[in-house]
Design an enzyme around this catalytic site. Structure first.
Site, PDB file in Angstrom:
ATOM      1  CB  SER A 140      -2.659   7.142   2.079  1.00 49.63           C
ATOM      2  OG  SER A 140      -1.439   7.614   1.539  1.00 49.63           O
ATOM      3  CD  GLU A 193      -0.361  -1.450  -2.347  1.00 46.86           C
ATOM      4  OE1 GLU A 193      -0.613  -1.395  -1.137  1.00 46.86           O
ATOM      5  OE2 GLU A 193       0.802  -1.463  -2.800  1.00 46.86           O
ATOM      6  CG  HIS A 252       4.788  -2.877  -3.410  1.00 43.43           C
ATOM      7  ND1 HIS A 252       5.256  -1.602  -3.632  1.00 43.43           N
ATOM      8  CD2 HIS A 252       3.849  -2.770  -2.433  1.00 43.43           C
ATOM      9  CE1 HIS A 252       4.618  -0.761  -2.817  1.00 43.43           C
ATOM     10  NE2 HIS A 252       3.761  -1.452  -2.085  1.00 43.43           N
ATOM     11  CG  ASN A 272       4.663  -3.874   2.254  1.00 42.23           C
ATOM     12  OD1 ASN A 272       5.729  -4.301   2.693  1.00 42.23           O
ATOM     13  ND2 ASN A 272       4.550  -3.340   1.051  1.00 42.23           N
ATOM     14  CD1 TRP A 273       5.205  -3.627   9.171  1.00 44.56           C
ATOM     15  CD2 TRP A 273       6.858  -4.804  10.133  1.00 44.56           C
ATOM     16  NE1 TRP A 273       4.787  -4.006  10.425  1.00 44.56           N
ATOM     17  CE2 TRP A 273       5.779  -4.727  11.039  1.00 44.56           C
ATOM     18  CE3 TRP A 273       8.013  -5.498  10.523  1.00 44.56           C
ATOM     19  CZ2 TRP A 273       5.829  -5.318  12.311  1.00 44.56           C
ATOM     20  CZ3 TRP A 273       8.048  -6.087  11.776  1.00 44.56           C
ATOM     21  CH2 TRP A 273       6.973  -5.990  12.662  1.00 44.56           C
ATOM     22  CE  LYS A 274       5.172   0.337   1.349  1.00 44.71           C
ATOM     23  NZ  LYS A 274       4.760   1.513   0.626  1.00 44.71           N
ATOM     24  CD  GLU A 319       7.061   1.198  -2.109  1.00 43.58           C
ATOM     25  OE1 GLU A 319       7.485   0.281  -1.388  1.00 43.58           O
ATOM     26  OE2 GLU A 319       6.217   2.034  -1.722  1.00 43.58           O
ATOM     27  N   GLY A 373       1.927   6.188   0.350  1.00 40.49           N
ATOM     28  CA  GLY A 373       2.838   6.983   1.164  1.00 40.49           C
ATOM     29  C   GLY A 373       2.668   8.482   1.014  1.00 40.49           C
ATOM     30  N   GLY A 397       1.056   0.175   4.423  1.00 41.88           N
ATOM     31  CA  GLY A 397       2.467   0.446   4.647  1.00 41.88           C
ATOM     32  C   GLY A 397       2.682   1.177   5.960  1.00 41.88           C
ATOM     33  N   GLY A 398       2.822   2.509   5.880  1.00 38.25           N
ATOM     34  CA  GLY A 398       3.194   3.344   7.025  1.00 38.25           C
ATOM     35  C   GLY A 398       2.406   3.068   8.302  1.00 38.25           C
TER      36      GLY A 398
END
Ligand code: 13P
Length: 241
Positions: A204, A165, A96, A9-11, A98, A171, A225-226
């Site tokens: 993470s 999640e 999500h 997930n590149w956000k 966020e 993150g 993500g990251g």
């Protein structure tokens, strides 16, 4: 049969140029990845087109990060399922944390988005998970059960992926202990009518913890993500041992 799905997930990261640079570094590293692993990249709306063209004919599937429930209409800033299908998306992240935290997404809108994704042939990845406060108060289980009850009304469990999640692990570098994650994923599975739903862990996930996470019996994949932003770390995750 439960499928293994590894999704990045590149956000809100990467321009078109950066996305192309990523693919150049990443694609050669998955030539030997076992066929039974589905690899997905959920990219920002503006890079869907270029990534779609460049993934064409490859084993990597394209995903988006949100979808509106109407096909068209006066909904400034939103994107519909037919638009995503046309551009080549197969998956879409829905609910999500966020989106729930910063953009007012509710279980009701999450449910509408899930239904719209499915009725247009997209495979939704529903995200659920508890906050630190809820975990500390011992409310993890009740919170997740409530999210599932409200989000999944009328949803077809034959065409569904769920990502557990925990919000406090996203993150932060503070990964959920893999055994605890396995337990919550097992709890989620026990609440579903279809035992074959792929359930991922997210929060993470990194090259140095992926092997342990994927060794857990209930966990069928990850939403990352990251660590999905660098070709080398994402390739190491996809090629977990
Ligand atoms: P990180 O992998 O950066 O913790 O993000 C997890 C996530 O939110 C994926 O959807």
């Amino acid at each position: 049969m439960r499928r293994i799905i590894l999704a990045g997930n590149w956000k809100m990261h990467k321009t078109q140029e950066e996305a192309l640079e990523f693919l150049q570094g990443f694609m050669p590293q998955i030539e030997k990845t076992p066929e039974d692993r589905e690899v997905v990249l959920c990219v920002p709306f503006t890079t869907l087109g270029v990534v779609s063209k460049n993934l064409h004919g490859s084993r990597v599937q394209l995903g988006a990060q949100n979808v509106h429930w109407e096909k068209t209409g006066a909904f400034t800033g939103e994107i519909s399922a037919p638009m995503l299908v046309e551009i080549g998306a197969r998956y879409v992240v829905v609910g999500h944390s966020e989106r729930r935290q910063y953009f007012g997404e509710t279980d009701e809108t999450v449910n509408k988005r899930l239904l719209a994704a499915q009725s247009n042939g997209l495979q939704p990845i529903l995200c659920v998970g508890e906050s630190k406060q809820q975990r500390d108060a011992g409310e993890t289980e009740s919170h997740i059960i409530r999210q599932l009850e409200e989000d999944l009304v009328g949803v077809n469990q034959e065409n569904l992926v769920i990502a557990y999640e925990p919000i406090w692990a996203i993150g932060t570098g503070d990964t959920c202990n893999s055994k605890d994650a396995n337990e919550v994923v097992g709890l989620i599975r026990s609440k579903l009518s279809n035992a074959n739903v792929t359930i991922q862990y997210g929060g993470s996930v990194k090259p140095d913890n992926i092997d342990e996470i994927m060794a857990q019996p209930e966990i069928d994949g990850v939403l990352v993500g990251g660590a999905s932003l660098s070709p080398d770390s994402w390739a190491r995750i996809v090629n977990y041992k």
